[in-house]
Design a protein around this motif. Sequence first.
Motif, PDB file in Angstrom:
ATOM      1  N   PRO A  75      -0.666  10.421  -7.747  1.00  0.00           N
ATOM      2  CA  PRO A  75       0.754  10.694  -7.976  1.00  0.00           C
ATOM      3  C   PRO A  75       1.009  10.891  -9.474  1.00  0.00           C
ATOM      4  O   PRO A  75       0.351  10.260 -10.304  1.00  0.00           O
ATOM      5  N   VAL A  76       1.928  11.766  -9.807  1.00  0.00           N
ATOM      6  CA  VAL A  76       2.250  12.017 -11.210  1.00  0.00           C
ATOM      7  C   VAL A  76       2.618  10.713 -11.907  1.00  0.00           C
ATOM      8  O   VAL A  76       2.210  10.464 -13.040  1.00  0.00           O
ATOM      9  N   GLY A  77       3.347   9.865 -11.228  1.00  0.00           N
ATOM     10  CA  GLY A  77       3.752   8.586 -11.810  1.00  0.00           C
ATOM     11  C   GLY A  77       2.587   7.711 -12.222  1.00  0.00           C
ATOM     12  O   GLY A  77       2.690   6.925 -13.161  1.00  0.00           O
ATOM     13  N   ALA A  78       1.455   7.852 -11.542  1.00  0.00           N
ATOM     14  CA  ALA A  78       0.276   7.055 -11.885  1.00  0.00           C
ATOM     15  C   ALA A  78      -0.245   7.405 -13.271  1.00  0.00           C
ATOM     16  O   ALA A  78      -0.918   6.597 -13.907  1.00  0.00           O
ATOM     17  N   LEU A  79       0.068   8.599 -13.743  1.00  0.00           N
ATOM     18  CA  LEU A  79      -0.382   8.998 -15.072  1.00  0.00           C
ATOM     19  C   LEU A  79       0.523   8.445 -16.169  1.00  0.00           C
ATOM     20  O   LEU A  79       0.168   8.474 -17.335  1.00  0.00           O
ATOM     21  N   PHE A  80       1.685   7.920 -15.780  1.00  0.00           N
ATOM     22  CA  PHE A  80       2.625   7.377 -16.755  1.00  0.00           C
ATOM     23  C   PHE A  80       2.636   5.857 -16.813  1.00  0.00           C
ATOM     24  O   PHE A  80       3.221   5.291 -17.714  1.00  0.00           O
ATOM     25  N   HIS A  81       2.019   5.203 -15.849  1.00  0.00           N
ATOM     26  CA  HIS A  81       2.096   3.744 -15.774  1.00  0.00           C
ATOM     27  C   HIS A  81       0.712   3.137 -15.679  1.00  0.00           C
ATOM     28  O   HIS A  81      -0.141   3.635 -14.957  1.00  0.00           O
ATOM     29  N   ASP A  82       0.525   2.019 -16.394  1.00  0.00           N
ATOM     30  CA  ASP A  82      -0.741   1.301 -16.320  1.00  0.00           C
ATOM     31  C   ASP A  82      -0.878   0.545 -15.010  1.00  0.00           C
ATOM     32  O   ASP A  82      -1.962   0.405 -14.480  1.00  0.00           O
ATOM     33  N   ALA A  83       0.237   0.033 -14.520  1.00  0.00           N
ATOM     34  CA  ALA A  83       0.185  -0.806 -13.330  1.00  0.00           C
ATOM     35  C   ALA A  83      -0.086   0.021 -12.080  1.00  0.00           C
ATOM     36  O   ALA A  83       0.644   0.961 -11.793  1.00  0.00           O
ATOM     37  N   PRO A  84      -1.140  -0.302 -11.347  1.00  0.00           N
ATOM     38  CA  PRO A  84      -1.390   0.421 -10.100  1.00  0.00           C
ATOM     39  C   PRO A  84      -0.389   0.000  -9.032  1.00  0.00           C
ATOM     40  O   PRO A  84       0.315  -0.999  -9.169  1.00  0.00           O
ATOM     41  N   CYS A  85      -0.355   0.748  -7.980  1.00  0.00           N
ATOM     42  CA  CYS A  85       0.533   0.464  -6.860  1.00  0.00           C
ATOM     43  C   CYS A  85       0.249  -0.938  -6.308  1.00  0.00           C
ATOM     44  O   CYS A  85      -0.909  -1.303  -6.110  1.00  0.00           O
ATOM     45  N   SER A  86       1.294  -1.673  -6.049  1.00  0.00           N
ATOM     46  CA  SER A  86       1.109  -3.028  -5.516  1.00  0.00           C
ATOM     47  C   SER A  86       0.665  -3.016  -4.060  1.00  0.00           C
ATOM     48  O   SER A  86       0.113  -3.991  -3.571  1.00  0.00           O
ATOM     49  N   ALA A  87       0.877  -1.903  -3.360  1.00  0.00           N
ATOM     50  CA  ALA A  87       0.472  -1.827  -1.951  1.00  0.00           C
ATOM     51  C   ALA A  87      -0.996  -1.442  -1.777  1.00  0.00           C
ATOM     52  O   ALA A  87      -1.699  -2.002  -0.942  1.00  0.00           O
ATOM     53  N   CYS A  88      -1.471  -0.463  -2.579  1.00  0.00           N
ATOM     54  CA  CYS A  88      -2.839   0.038  -2.364  1.00  0.00           C
ATOM     55  C   CYS A  88      -3.711  -0.055  -3.604  1.00  0.00           C
ATOM     56  O   CYS A  88      -4.879   0.340  -3.554  1.00  0.00           O
ATOM     57  N   ASP A  89      -3.160  -0.535  -4.709  1.00  0.00           N
ATOM     58  CA  ASP A  89      -3.884  -0.617  -5.965  1.00  0.00           C
ATOM     59  C   ASP A  89      -4.339   0.764  -6.438  1.00  0.00           C
ATOM     60  O   ASP A  89      -5.334   0.907  -7.134  1.00  0.00           O
ATOM     61  N   GLY A  90      -3.637   1.815  -5.989  1.00  0.00           N
ATOM     62  CA  GLY A  90      -3.972   3.170  -6.387  1.00  0.00           C
ATOM     63  C   GLY A  90      -5.083   3.816  -5.580  1.00  0.00           C
ATOM     64  O   GLY A  90      -5.450   4.955  -5.818  1.00  0.00           O
ATOM     65  N   HIS A  91      -5.632   3.075  -4.614  1.00  0.00           N
ATOM     66  CA  HIS A  91      -6.751   3.590  -3.820  1.00  0.00           C
ATOM     67  C   HIS A  91      -6.564   3.233  -2.348  1.00  0.00           C
ATOM     68  O   HIS A  91      -7.120   2.244  -1.869  1.00  0.00           O
ATOM     69  N   PRO A  92      -5.816   4.049  -1.607  1.00  0.00           N
ATOM     70  CA  PRO A  92      -5.652   3.763  -0.176  1.00  0.00           C
ATOM     71  C   PRO A  92      -6.981   4.001   0.557  1.00  0.00           C
ATOM     72  O   PRO A  92      -7.869   4.672   0.022  1.00  0.00           O
ATOM     73  N   PRO A  93      -7.129   3.479   1.755  1.00  0.00           N
ATOM     74  CA  PRO A  93      -8.363   3.721   2.517  1.00  0.00           C
ATOM     75  C   PRO A  93      -8.592   5.221   2.704  1.00  0.00           C
ATOM     76  O   PRO A  93      -7.637   6.011   2.766  1.00  0.00           O
ATOM     77  N   ALA A  94      -9.841   5.606   2.793  1.00  0.00           N
ATOM     78  CA  ALA A  94     -10.192   7.017   2.968  1.00  0.00           C
ATOM     79  C   ALA A  94      -9.462   7.608   4.161  1.00  0.00           C
ATOM     80  O   ALA A  94      -9.412   7.010   5.234  1.00  0.00           O
ATOM     81  N   GLY A  95      -8.867   8.780   3.951  1.00  0.00           N
ATOM     82  CA  GLY A  95      -8.169   9.469   5.023  1.00  0.00           C
ATOM     83  C   GLY A  95      -6.725   9.040   5.210  1.00  0.00           C
ATOM     84  O   GLY A  95      -6.043   9.546   6.096  1.00  0.00           O
ATOM     85  N   PHE A  96      -6.236   8.099   4.400  1.00  0.00           N
ATOM     86  CA  PHE A  96      -4.868   7.608   4.528  1.00  0.00           C
ATOM     87  C   PHE A  96      -4.076   7.888   3.256  1.00  0.00           C
ATOM     88  O   PHE A  96      -4.632   8.005   2.181  1.00  0.00           O
ATOM     89  N   THR A  97      -2.766   7.973   3.406  1.00  0.00           N
ATOM     90  CA  THR A  97      -1.854   8.124   2.281  1.00  0.00           C
ATOM     91  C   THR A  97      -1.027   6.865   2.175  1.00  0.00           C
ATOM     92  O   THR A  97      -0.497   6.374   3.173  1.00  0.00           O
ATOM     93  N   CYS A  98      -0.925   6.335   0.953  1.00  0.00           N
ATOM     94  CA  CYS A  98      -0.104   5.145   0.730  1.00  0.00           C
ATOM     95  C   CYS A  98       1.367   5.527   0.838  1.00  0.00           C
ATOM     96  O   CYS A  98       1.831   6.450   0.167  1.00  0.00           O
ATOM     97  N   ASN A  99       2.120   4.829   1.678  1.00  0.00           N
ATOM     98  CA  ASN A  99       3.550   5.116   1.835  1.00  0.00           C
ATOM     99  C   ASN A  99       4.360   4.677   0.614  1.00  0.00           C
ATOM    100  O   ASN A  99       5.436   5.191   0.368  1.00  0.00           O
TER     101      ASN A  99
END
Length: 109
Positions: A75-99
Amino acid sequence: MSREYPPQMPVAAGVVARIGGYRKEQGISVQALADAITAEGYACQRSTLANHESGRHQTIPADLVYAAACVLGVPVGALFHDAPCSACDGHPPAGFTCNACGAGKVRQP
């Protein structure tokens, strides 16, 4: 004698560092990323990315940031923030999209 360049703007420096980090994490060369960004519709040369990563450019165009995010699959936002997503840590399981953050989303041509 090495040439002194003006310091990058703090936001640009962080964005460039994150692009480089994702690029290296995925094992993509600077040339391959430039080629993929160009294929995405934003004309980009290897030297442009190398100059950004080395700090020779103070700012980075929004269109280049968007194209890099698309190519890197983040996500574009991931390039602006150090903190990864609290739901998937920036890496959802293969074949899935983090909501929560959209990581893993496959762009349709």
